[in-house]
Every structure is written in C-alpha cells, then in structure tokens.
Design a protein around this motif. Structure first.
Motif, short mmCIF file in Angstrom:
data_model
loop_
_atom_site.label_atom_id
_atom_site.label_comp_id
_atom_site.label_asym_id
_atom_site.label_seq_id
_atom_site.Cartn_x
_atom_site.Cartn_y
_atom_site.Cartn_z
N UNK A 33 52.89 -24.10 1.93
CA UNK A 33 51.88 -24.30 0.89
C UNK A 33 50.51 -23.90 1.40
N UNK A 34 49.82 -23.05 0.65
CA UNK A 34 48.47 -22.62 1.00
C UNK A 34 47.49 -23.63 0.40
N UNK A 35 46.86 -24.42 1.26
CA UNK A 35 46.00 -25.51 0.80
C UNK A 35 44.83 -25.00 -0.04
N UNK A 36 44.31 -23.83 0.27
CA UNK A 36 43.19 -23.30 -0.49
C UNK A 36 43.63 -22.86 -1.88
N UNK A 37 44.76 -22.16 -1.95
CA UNK A 37 45.27 -21.71 -3.26
C UNK A 37 45.78 -22.86 -4.11
N UNK A 38 46.10 -23.99 -3.49
CA UNK A 38 46.59 -25.16 -4.24
C UNK A 38 45.55 -25.65 -5.23
N UNK A 39 44.29 -25.34 -4.97
CA UNK A 39 43.22 -25.75 -5.88
C UNK A 39 43.32 -25.05 -7.23
N UNK A 40 44.10 -23.95 -7.28
CA UNK A 40 44.25 -23.20 -8.53
C UNK A 40 45.48 -23.64 -9.32
N UNK A 41 46.26 -24.55 -8.77
CA UNK A 41 47.45 -25.04 -9.48
C UNK A 41 47.05 -25.71 -10.79
N UNK A 42 47.97 -25.69 -11.74
CA UNK A 42 47.73 -26.33 -13.05
C UNK A 42 48.79 -27.41 -13.24
N UNK A 43 48.36 -28.58 -13.70
CA UNK A 43 49.26 -29.72 -13.88
C UNK A 43 49.12 -30.27 -15.31
N UNK A 44 50.24 -30.75 -15.87
CA UNK A 44 50.22 -31.34 -17.22
C UNK A 44 51.24 -32.48 -17.25
N UNK A 45 50.91 -33.57 -17.97
CA UNK A 45 51.90 -34.63 -18.20
C UNK A 45 51.75 -35.16 -19.61
N UNK A 46 52.76 -35.86 -20.10
CA UNK A 46 52.84 -36.27 -21.50
C UNK A 46 51.83 -37.34 -21.89
N UNK A 47 51.18 -37.99 -20.92
CA UNK A 47 50.20 -39.02 -21.23
C UNK A 47 48.75 -38.52 -21.12
N UNK A 49 47.81 -35.06 -20.50
CA UNK A 49 47.57 -33.64 -20.74
C UNK A 49 47.30 -32.90 -19.43
N UNK A 50 46.41 -31.91 -19.47
CA UNK A 50 46.10 -31.14 -18.28
C UNK A 50 45.28 -31.98 -17.30
N UNK A 51 45.54 -31.78 -16.01
CA UNK A 51 44.84 -32.58 -15.01
C UNK A 51 44.70 -31.82 -13.70
N UNK A 52 43.96 -32.43 -12.77
CA UNK A 52 43.70 -31.83 -11.47
C UNK A 52 44.62 -32.43 -10.43
N UNK A 53 44.71 -31.77 -9.28
CA UNK A 53 45.51 -32.30 -8.18
C UNK A 53 44.90 -33.58 -7.63
N UNK A 54 43.59 -33.69 -7.71
CA UNK A 54 42.92 -34.85 -7.13
C UNK A 54 43.17 -36.09 -7.96
N UNK A 55 43.12 -37.24 -7.31
CA UNK A 55 43.27 -38.51 -8.01
C UNK A 55 42.12 -38.69 -8.99
N UNK A 56 42.48 -39.01 -10.23
CA UNK A 56 41.45 -39.11 -11.26
C UNK A 56 40.59 -40.35 -11.09
N UNK A 57 39.32 -40.17 -11.43
CA UNK A 57 38.41 -41.31 -11.44
C UNK A 57 38.15 -41.79 -12.87
N UNK A 58 38.89 -41.21 -13.82
CA UNK A 58 38.75 -41.59 -15.22
C UNK A 58 39.59 -42.83 -15.49
N UNK A 59 38.94 -43.94 -15.81
CA UNK A 59 39.66 -45.19 -16.02
C UNK A 59 40.54 -45.14 -17.27
N UNK A 60 40.30 -44.18 -18.18
CA UNK A 60 41.08 -44.10 -19.41
C UNK A 60 42.45 -43.48 -19.17
#
Length: 410
Positions: A33-47, A49-60
């Motif tokens: 895994x290329x740690x620098x290119x990992x920043x370009x990954x795209x993530x989605x979940x059913x609750x 939607x789209x999100x970042x690899x980093x832990x969210x600070x959004x309480x919602x």
C-alpha cells in the motif's frame, strides 16, 4: 482488456474483514500500500455516504469505520430475528445455540458478501475515474432493481495499490417463515424472482439462484461499461443474457409481489406436518397461563365467604345498638381485624402451595399432555375441514372455467 467481478465471503483466515477496505489500520506497515496515494482513495457507506480515510470529527456521523457501519446495520435490521430465534432455542431446550447480531457477521453463511471490481491489469488498466463511473452506475442499477432484498453496505475505491479496484460489500435478506427479516441469500433471490439454472435439479452448490443472479449482474455491468465506450473481453455468461432477454426485467416486480403473496398465504395456511411442533410449543404456554388463571381464582375465591362472615361480625360489634363499653368494642374490632389478616395470609400461603404443586415437572407434564391431546384433535379437525373446503372451492372454480370456455366455443 478484461473486466473482472469476483465474489467471496471467507478465506483461509475466516470471513473477510472490512478493515482492509476502509484502511482502518496502520497502513505504514503494509508494503503493498502506497501511503501517499491512499489519500486519493474514495470510501462510501450506507449511513454516512462518501467519507475520508481519517476518523471523522463530525458528531452527526453514525460510525467511523466500515466495521461499525456493518455492526450497526445488522443490529438494527436483524435484532428481532436474533432475539426471537434465541427465545425459540430456549423453548426447545437448546440455549447453547443462542447468539447475538454480531455473530451473524462472523458466520460465512450470514456475513456480507464482498465483490471486487477491476478493469485491466497492472500494465494496462482504465483510469480510476472511469472505473468509478462504471461501477457506481452499476451499483445504482442493482439498488434500484434488487434493493428490496440486496443491500449495499459499503464500498471503497483503492488507488493506493498496483491496480485501481473497488471492494464492495452487500447482504441478501428477506422475511423467514416467522415474519422476521433475516440474512438468507437463496430465499432473498427467490423472492426477487430468480430461477435455478437447471429447473430439473435440486438446489445445490452447482445449481442455485446466486449463479443466475451473478450472470445477470455481469451482463448489466458489461452493458454499463459499453455505454462508457469500453470494448472489453466478455467471459461466458452462463445464461445471463438469455435470462435478461427472456424476462426483460418487466416481470421482476410482478414476481416479487407474487412471492410476497405466496409467503403470506403459507403463513396463513398451516400445514398438517406443522401441527405437532405447534402443539408442543403452545401446550407449555397454555399450561402456564392456566396455572395463572387457577391461582388468580384461588386468590379471589379462597376464604371469601369466611372473610365475609368476619366482616359481618365486625359490623355487628360496631353497630350503635351494642351496649358494650367503647374499650370492649375497640378490643373486639381489633381481634376481628386480626382474624381477617390471618385468613388473608392463609389464602396467600394456599395460593403459593397450589402454584408450586401445579408447576412441578411431573404435574406439568401430565397437564401439558392433556392439553396436547385435546388441541391436536381440534386443530387436525379444523385443518381437514379447511382442506375439504379449499378442494370444493377449487373444483367449483375449475367447473366454472370449463363451462365458460365451452360457452365461448359455441
């Protein structure tokens, strides 16, 4: 160039872990895994939607990782099924079979299925943007057409490895015979109207509705890819295209509705072979309820007349006509109150002894056997009467149909 779509649930280390997909681990220790290119990954979940690899600070946001998303989905959607099944396990004297919703995620039959999408190889592949467009459009079609029984939980586009690819996880579910929503692949696909590849053979590893579903999905996926200008090598379809042409997707909704109606009919029309199981389950409940009724009756009736007589005596003592002194009247009244208290305590003691006796294993067994005997005969009689009525109704229907057809020919 090839388009690949591979499905799986488990490997040599057990069921697949979604931590790999959303990179919720220390990727610095992963050589592939290329740690620098990992920043370009795209993530989605059913609750979320789209999100970042980093832990969210959004309480919602409801959860931080794919693992938590899947745990939340299983807990909210399958909790009733698990709880009711646990109760049935206890009633059938198999509490060791009890489990939690989290256990469904660890079982390869009930855990999410994971699909990996890739177009091309390490040396020749499409841009990740095109892969994203093709697969997300395809997933939208799947959700629109099969979303009542196929639920996409999460997916991730990985651009940090040798070849861009997408990991997507979904679960199949539908109502079981008890009306509870449970993860069950074959029943879900049957409810959607999918048929077996070989209708003459029984369901098995080499003949199941999942094979038909995968063939249809592959055809849909290639159709989307062609819309985006991709000319790909197509592997054998195993009847996928023929199935689509035969059904044209117009019948899917009709079949889904028919399946729902047939399931309700099966739930309303009890089969004779289910009678013994039903009677065994109901007998214990009926006996316990009967004990409650008996003890409640005892509570009301026991010593009721005795208490009534004492109350009458107390009223006589306290009446104005009595010539005794106030001290004597008060003494007599207190003594009579004491008698009422003793009778009441005796009543409670008697009630407890009766209830304890009725709940003794040997007494309860004899009582439930009597209930089973009476209930079984009654239910069988009603079932046979219902079957006779159905047969007569069907015969009349066939007769009317034949008569109508004959009249039309004339």
């Amino acid at each position: 160039m090839k388009l690949t779509r591979h499905n799986g649930r488990a490997g040599k280390n057990g069921v697949y872990n979604p931590k790999h997909n959303d990179r919720s681990f220390d990727i610095a220790n992963s050589e592939h895994i290329d740690e620098e290119r990992a920043k370009r990954n795209i993530y989605w979940d059913c609750y979320n939607g789209y999100r970042s690899i980093k832990k969210s600070e959004n309480e919602d946001e409801l959860s931080d990782t794919f693992s938590e998303v899947e745990q939340l989905f299983y807990s909210s959607r399958y909790r009733d099924f698990v709880n009711q099944q646990n109760e049935r396990n206890v009633k059938s004297r198999h509490p060791e079979r009890n489990r939690e919703t989290a256990d469904l995620l660890k079982n390869k039959k009930t855990c999410p299925e994971e699909t990996v999408y890739q177009i091309g190889t390490i040396d020749n592949h499409v841009p990740p943007e095109l892969l994203f467009e093709v697969v997300t459009e395809f997933m939208g079609i799947v959700s629109e057409r099969f979303g009542s029984h196929v639920h996409i939980l999460d997916w991730a586009l990985h651009m940090d490895e040798s070849t861009p690819h997408i990991h997507e996880r979904h679960v199949f579910d539908c109502e079981n015979s008890y009306g509870e929503v449970a993860p069950q692949q074959e029943k879900a696909l049957e409810a959607l109207g999918f048929e077996l590849p070989d209708l003459e053979k029984p369901v098995g590893r080499r003949n199941n509705r999942k094979m038909t579903f995968d063939s249809v999905c592959r055809v849909l996926l290639f159709d989307v890819a062609k819309k985006h200008g991709l000319n790909l090598e197509e592997e054998p379809e195993y009847g996928g295209r023929a199935y689509l042409e035969k059904n044209d997707y117009i019948l899917f909704k009709q079949k889904e509705q028919m399946a729902a109606q047939e399931q309700k009919l099966e739930e309303l029309t009890m089969k004779i072979e289910d009678v013994d199981a039903l009677v065994d389950e109901v007998a214990d409940i009926a006996y316990d309820k009967a004990v409650e009724v008996v003890t409640d009756t005892v509570k009301v009736e026991t010593h009721k007349e005795d208490i009534k007589l004492v109350e009458q005596s107390k009223a006589w003592v306290l009446s104005p006509e009595r010539k005794a002194s106030k001290k004597e009247i008060e003494y007599a009244s207190k003594r009579l109150d004491g008698v009422i208290t003793k009778i009441t305590n005796a009543m409670k003691s008697t009630m407890q002894r009766i209830q304890t006796t009725l709940m003794k294993p040997e007494v309860k067994k004899a009582g439930t056997n009597q209930i089973k005997k009476k209930a079984r005969a009654s239910i069988l009689e009603k079932l046979h009467r219902k079957q006779t009525e159905d047969a007569e109704r069907e015969a009349m229907k066939n007769h009317l149909t034949t008569t109508k057809k004959h009249d039309m020919e004339l």
